[in-house]
Enzyme design. Structure first.
Site, mmCIF file in Angstrom:
data_model
loop_
_atom_site.group_PDB
_atom_site.id
_atom_site.type_symbol
_atom_site.label_atom_id
_atom_site.label_comp_id
_atom_site.label_asym_id
_atom_site.label_seq_id
_atom_site.Cartn_x
_atom_site.Cartn_y
_atom_site.Cartn_z
ATOM 1 N N HIS A 160 0.790 -1.234 0.000
ATOM 2 C CA HIS A 160 0.000 0.000 0.000
ATOM 3 C C HIS A 160 0.820 1.281 0.000
ATOM 4 O O HIS A 160 0.242 2.368 0.048
ATOM 5 C CB HIS A 160 -0.988 -0.006 1.169
ATOM 6 C CG HIS A 160 -0.353 0.017 2.534
ATOM 7 N ND1 HIS A 160 -1.057 0.370 3.664
ATOM 8 C CD2 HIS A 160 0.914 -0.261 2.954
ATOM 9 C CE1 HIS A 160 -0.253 0.311 4.716
ATOM 10 N NE2 HIS A 160 0.935 -0.078 4.303
ATOM 11 N N HIS A 161 2.151 1.179 -0.067
ATOM 12 C CA HIS A 161 2.970 2.385 -0.178
ATOM 13 C C HIS A 161 3.361 2.692 -1.622
ATOM 14 O O HIS A 161 4.015 3.707 -1.884
ATOM 15 C CB HIS A 161 4.253 2.251 0.654
ATOM 16 C CG HIS A 161 4.003 2.108 2.122
ATOM 17 N ND1 HIS A 161 3.192 2.963 2.829
ATOM 18 C CD2 HIS A 161 4.452 1.188 3.018
ATOM 19 C CE1 HIS A 161 3.154 2.581 4.095
ATOM 20 N NE2 HIS A 161 3.898 1.505 4.232
ATOM 21 N N CYS A 162 2.975 1.830 -2.550
ATOM 22 C CA CYS A 162 3.339 2.029 -3.950
ATOM 23 C C CYS A 162 2.158 2.602 -4.719
ATOM 24 O O CYS A 162 1.024 2.125 -4.594
ATOM 25 C CB CYS A 162 3.772 0.714 -4.586
ATOM 26 S SG CYS A 162 4.422 0.919 -6.257
#
Length: 309
Positions: A160-162
């Protein structure tokens, strides 16, 4: 496995032409398989380099091993994940970003494993990025399985950080965004999605991707004091739950129940993507929360990854 793209209800563009590329990721899964997606290639092991980051890059195999020991699953009833191809990834990612991953320095920065920058990129691709692409393929497959079966779990993924054009925090591919956009483009009747993100970190990747997309409702519950602190991405969060250091079971479970129900009452999604993070556990080196295994179990059993409503 049999391909099912010919039988899909493809959405059409304004000229009445199919705009979707051919993909193996929507191949039919035998009914004998549970809607649980996994592949041994998820696990990253290479000369011990994976141990240089506190993130456990072999945890997915440990989960499967435990489930087999407890006789919940067998090798024969797991849906085997397929690696996402470049064409699959281009549904969300820019060509420029994917080309940047051909530089070991970029991958070393994203995964926060500095020694990777000294390795030739073909090794980085094979030993680090291929496992992440396979997990990404698994998330896309789980999205389609959830529509077919009512629920599905990808044992890996949750990067979920990309976002479409940048990675970080051990996340090189935007699998959550990809799973939702695949469904929007390829499956009739799927036009609204809710993301419930209970990882201890803010899910700034999918938030940046869906910042101006009214079809996607995002609830994010995270430790406000840790990575990434992305104020720009927070604008996409429709229900924001910021936690303090050391938040414990009672407060945590109360907020999970209150805000999950609230999120699902605000909109009526066609698909729910639940991103479950183990980093909420007491003692986790990254999460900074103090949740017991018992409380984490309670929050897991009340949600499903990519569950259809």
């Amino acid at each position: 496995m049999q391909k099912c793209w010919k039988n899909m209800s493809y959405k059409e563009d304004n000229e009445g032409k199919r705009s979707c590329h051919r993909t193996e990721l929507y191949a039919s899964i035998p009914q004998t398989c549970l809607p649980i997606v996994y592949h041994p290639d998820y696990n990253i092991t290479f000369m011990g380099l994976e141990k240089l980051h506190p993130f456990d890059a072999g945890k997915w195999g440990k989960v499967i091993h435990f489930l087999k020991e407890e006789q919940f699953i067998t090798d024969g009833n797991i849906a085997e994940a397929l690696e996402a191809t470049e064409e699959d990834l281009l549904v969300v990612h820019t060509k420029h970003y994917l080309n940047r991953l051909k530089w070991s320095l970029v991958v070393a920065t994203i995964t926060e494993i500095p020694p990777l920058l000294f390795l030739p990129n073909f090794l980085v691709q094979r030993k680090v990025l291929r496992p992440l692409r396979t997990q990404t393929g698994g998330t896309i497959m789980a999205g389609k399985l959830a529509v077919d079966r009512g629920w599905a779990i990808n044992v890996g993924g949750g990067f979920h950080h990309c976002s479409s054009d940048r990675g970080g925090g051990f996340c090189a591919y935007a699998d959550i965004t990809l799973a939702i956009k695949f469904l929007f483009e390829r499956v009739e009747g799927i036009s609204r999605a809710t993301i419930i993100d209970l990882d201890a970190h803010q899910g700034n990747g999918h938030e940046r991707d869906f910042l101006d997309d009214k079809r996607v409702f995002i609830m994010d519950m995270y430790n406000r004091y840790i990575y990434p602190g992305d104020e720009y991405a927070k604008r996409a969060i429709k229900r924001k739950v910021e936690l303090d250091w050391g938040t414990e079971d009672s407060e945590y479970l109360q907020k999970v129940e209150l805000h999950s129900e609230g999120a699902l009452n605000e909109v009526r999604p066609d698909i729910i993507v639940f991103n479950a993070g183990t980093d909420i556990l007491d003692g986790d080196p990254l999460g900074g929360l103090s949740i017991s295994p018992q409380a984490q179990y309670l929050h897991f059993i009340t949600h499903w990854h990519c569950k259809e409503r």
